[in-house]
Design an enzyme around this catalytic site. Structure first.
Site, PDB file in Angstrom:
ATOM      1  N   LEU A   1       0.840  -1.194   0.000  1.00  9.47           N
ATOM      2  CA  LEU A   1       0.000   0.000   0.000  1.00  9.47           C
ATOM      3  C   LEU A   1       0.874   1.242   0.000  1.00  9.47           C
ATOM      4  CD1 LEU A   1      -1.320  -2.100   2.477  1.00  9.47           C
ATOM      5  CD2 LEU A   1      -3.277  -0.740   1.756  1.00  9.47           C
ATOM      6  N   ASP A   2       0.599   2.134  -0.940  1.00  9.73           N
ATOM      7  CA  ASP A   2       1.271   3.427  -0.925  1.00  9.73           C
ATOM      8  C   ASP A   2       0.834   4.189   0.320  1.00  9.73           C
ATOM      9  OD1 ASP A   2       2.702   5.718  -2.020  1.00  9.73           O
ATOM     10  OD2 ASP A   2       0.710   6.557  -2.386  1.00  9.73           O
ATOM     11  N   LYS A   3       1.722   5.006   0.863  1.00 11.90           N
ATOM     12  CA  LYS A   3       1.371   5.748   2.086  1.00 11.90           C
ATOM     13  C   LYS A   3       0.488   6.956   1.783  1.00 11.90           C
ATOM     14  CE  LYS A   3       4.177   8.679   4.106  1.00 11.90           C
ATOM     15  NZ  LYS A   3       3.340   9.899   4.292  1.00 11.90           N
TER      16      LYS A   3
END
Length: 804
Positions: A485-487
């Site tokens: 997951l991208d932040k």
């Protein structure tokens, strides 16, 4: 020594559906003839699921730029000559009618290839534009008489569906099959209980034959006329029924045709329910719009509304266009597009989508996208295309059929001839069992079980605001083990906010007043956070002079005639300015808390330090827990922030692993590492900045794709709302669909095996075989349609970023 260059196939042949398309072969043949190119083949870049074209070339003859130009030119030439069109069809028939339509369409002059998706009711055709056109192909297919074809789509518009017709034309198969059943019952009851003459009973059975087998006869004749003689299920059923009549088993033959007809009528009704879920998308937007012209309202067809037009939407009406609010305010129900369960407040400047429902306020909308380019149109197109793409399990089933059917035909011929020759059975017994074997071994349920489940799964996902762009992606999503997951914008709200202000030499009000005066002239996200903080505290900013940007370090200006510098500590370190201990202490304290820091120096003195952070989304912990409950592990956060800040956010949201300091290419490497460790990896990002990582993951999932065309194109799965809470629903739905597909495969193969043994040994007759055979087909379809009611709690992350 030859060098290699890899080029995405989509860039060269945007219309080609996959690497198996004939245009891909033509592209390779043409490029091989180019001087300096020694080899061309389709491959996959490491970790990339999309095919690429690998060119082997002599750098002494061709430069990379010239090679790219030649490949692009050849691709453009092919695209100009060869066309691809997806036509909606309306056809009723057995499972193998798709194959017969494909063969019939291929006989049309100029058609190079055809692919039919019976569950989606679509035919995709590749053709030579110099010989024929999409419109001519549609007319030719209609003339064949197998089914009705819709009008080909005009540029920028969706295809028009074929005419629906009268109630009788839509339900003819059901009416005729019920009539066949009534005549069968009359003949059987009259012969058994009323002692009617045998001749009258045979006449009633013959009538049942006509009504139950008319479509079989018509399709068989069309097949012979257009595609040549074929051994298909309809012909085999017809032969079996005729064989029963020859043996004097009129009742059993009529029963066979009646069950076959009624089962297929119910099958097509059931499948139409799944298709209706997708067709309903096209009915979301109103067909007319109220346009404001020269101060007055005028109602026009929505196709006539162009970008730039002002559309008026009254309370409780559906919005007909994509655009931005130019006047008015209202809460809009976006559930039909994004799946959001709570209406979203819309004020001036907010984005709205066609097909959503206005609330209590009137709105004036500045149209940004005309019909054909609206988000709803893109969703409909992508969902329709998804139905023509075959999932890996479906491809396996088709390969199995190609081997299995010839084996059955050979075995059936042996069953009919060998036992009588050896004196084991009579010719009539052997022929009867041979006909029963043909019925028993036909893999109808196997052929229809997977595409029906895929169709229902994709339709249900679309209704909940999740766009899945094909059966393969649905299966991949269901098989996801690890998730990256991208932040920023995925686990966090994607908008930095001021969390702390440390004043050093002036009162805090003066620090805020001076910082906001300078930052109000900057477009940097951290500057916007400082301005929002000042506005929220109601501290009036001072007046600042011209702004000077110091790239990647900060800004410089003047306030009340005195110099001001705002930036990171690196700004003054590079300028050689002495940084005092109290400044370093404040910066260190805030950074240890996971804050980004901005330091303000005014008139030669450090006066304050801002702590700024991107907050985690609300309820994100709950979403991650539900993902773990589905068996998705590990959950890995990928971030471009420094490791310290990333670790703090990761600990707060509860991921299993954090990887920080990542450039876009580093995220690709991280995805490849995870694939090597866990096999199947999903990647969640915004669909634009994270495009390389999304492309390299087993399945790429884009957040907030409703308003972003690039996000719709970049990912395999699009969460239309900016809502991570849709992800557990999407993965749960995909996993349930995979289970249904497996159940259908096992049930289909088990029924085939059981009936083959039972019919060849004489344990059951033809009528029982047909009943179980058709019952299994309806069983797998009913099992697949359960996906239309899938409603595992998806949860929801509240919207924290205003749409205004």
């Amino acid at each position: 020594m030859a060098n290699k260059l890899r080029v995405d196939l989509d860039m060269l042949l945007p219309d080609a559906p996959d690497a198996a398309d004939a245009c891909v072969g033509r592209l390779q043949d043409l490029l091989k003839r180019e001087p300096g190119i020694s080899g061309v083949h389709v491959t996959q870049a490491p970790g990339n699921k999309e095919p690429v074209l690998c060119l082997h070339y002599d750098p002494g003859i061709l430069s990379i730029a010239r090679l790219n130009a030649r490949a692009t030119a050849v691709g453009a030439r092919l695209t100009q000559r060869y066309g691809h069109v997806t036509l909606p069809i309306r056809v009723v028939g057995a499972e193998d009618i798709a194959t017969r339509i494909e063969q019939a369409v291929r006989t049309i002059q100029g058609v190079l290839d055809a692919s039919v998706s019976l569950p989606a009711q679509q035919v995709r055709v590749e053709f030579d534009k110099s010989i024929t056109s999409a419109d001519a192909i549609a007319k030719s297919v209609n003339a064949i008489g197998i089914g009705q074809v819709g009008v080909p789509p005009e540029p920028g518009k969706s295809a028009k569906q074929p005419p629906v017709g009268s109630w009788y034309s839509r339900n003819k198969e059901l009416v005729w099959s019920l009539t066949a059943g009534a005549l069968l019952f009359a003949g059987f009851a009259g012969e058994r209980w009323l002692e009617i003459p045998r001749a009258l009973a045979v006449a009633l059975y013959a009538g049942s034959y006509v009504f139950g087998g008319s479509d079989l006869i018509r399709h068989a004749l069309i097949s012979v006329r257009k595609s040549g003689f074929q051994f298909d299920i309809e012909l085999l059923m017809l032969v079996a029924a005729i064989g029963a009549a020859v043996l004097g088993e009129w009742a059993e033959g009529a029963f066979l045709l009646f069950l076959f007809a009624i089962a297929h009528a119910m099958e097509h009704y059931a499948l139409d329910r799944a298709r209706g879920a997708i067709r309903a998308l096209g009915e979301l937007a109103p067909r007319r719009a109220r346009v404001k012209r020269d101060g007055r309202e005028e109602e026009v067809p929505v196709e006539q509304v162009v970008a730039g037009a002002i559309v008026i939407v009254r309370p409780a009406e559906r919005i007909p266009v994509d655009g931005t609010v130019s006047a008015g305010a209202s809460a809009v129900n976006q559930a039909p597009i994004t799946g959001e369960s709570v209406p979203v407040e819309k004020t001036i400047g907010a984005e709205v989508f066609a097909g959503t429902v206005n609330g209590d306020g009137a709105l004036e909308i500045l149209t940004t996208k005309a019909v054909g380019d609206r988000t709803l149109d893109r969703i409909i197109t992508l969902v329709a295309e998804a139905q023509t793409q075959k999932a890996p399990t479906q491809q396996f089933a088709e390969r199995f059929e190609k081997v299995f059917v010839p084996i059955v035909l050979v075995a059936d011929a042996l069953l009919i001839t060998v036992p009588p020759l050896m004196g084991w059975w009579t010719w009539s017994t052997s022929f009867y069992r041979g006909m029963s074997l043909l019925v028993a071994a036909t893999p109808c349920a196997l052929a229809i079980g997977t595409p029906a489940a895929i169709l229902a799964g994709i339709a249900q996902a679309a209704r909940r605001g999740v766009l899945i762009k094909g059966g393969a992606h649905l299966e991949n999503l269901g098989g996801t083990r690890a998730l990256a997951l991208d932040k920023t914008g995925t686990l966090t709200v994607g908008r930095p906010e001021v969390t702390d202000v440390r004043n050093l030499d002036l009162p805090i009000e003066d620090v805020v007043r001076i910082a906001a005066a300078v930052e109000r002239k900057s477009q940097h996200p951290l500057a916007e956070a400082i301005v929002r903080h000042a506005d929220a505290t109601k501290i009036a900013p001072a007046e600042a002079g011209d702004l000077e940007s110091l790239t990647a370090r900060g800004v410089r200006s003047t306030v009340e005639g005195r110099p001001v510098e705002i930036g990171s500590l690196r700004l003054w370190e590079e300028l050689g300015v002495l940084i005092t201990d109290n400044v370093r202490a404040a910066v260190d304290e805030l950074q240890r808390a996971g804050r980004s820091t901005v330091v303000i120096r005014y008139d030669g003195k450090f006066i304050g330090v801002y702590g700024i952070a991107d907050r985690p989304r609300e309820a994100v912990k709950d979403v991650l827990q539900r993902l773990r409950a589905l068996g998705v592990s590990p959950l890995v956060m990928l971030s471009g922030d420094n490791n310290f800040v990333a670790e703090i956010i990761g600990k707060e949201v509860g991921v299993d692993e954090v990887r920080g300091n990542l450039l876009p290419e580093d995220k690709v490497t991280a995805i490849r590492d995870l694939i090597a460790k866990h096999g199947s990896v999903g990647m969640v990002g915004d669909g634009v900045n994270d495009a390389p990582a999304l492309a390299n993951a087993t399945v790429g999932i884009a957040m907030g794709a409703a308003g972003t065309a690039a996000a719709l194109e970049a990912a395999d799965v699009a969460l239309m709302a900016d809502d991570l809470g849709q992800l557990p629903f999407a993965i749960g739905l995909a996993r349930q669909t995979r289970q249904v597909i497996k159940q259908n495969l096992v049930a289909s193969l088990a029924v085939i095996a059981l009936l083959v043994v039972a019919t060849t040994t004489g344990a059951v007759g033809m009528g029982f075989a047909v009943m179980v055979h058709e019952g299994s087909t309806l069983l797998v379809i009913g099992n697949a349609l359960r996906m239309l009611t899938y409603s595992a709690p998806a949860g929801r992350l509240p919207q924290t970023v205003s749409n205004g």
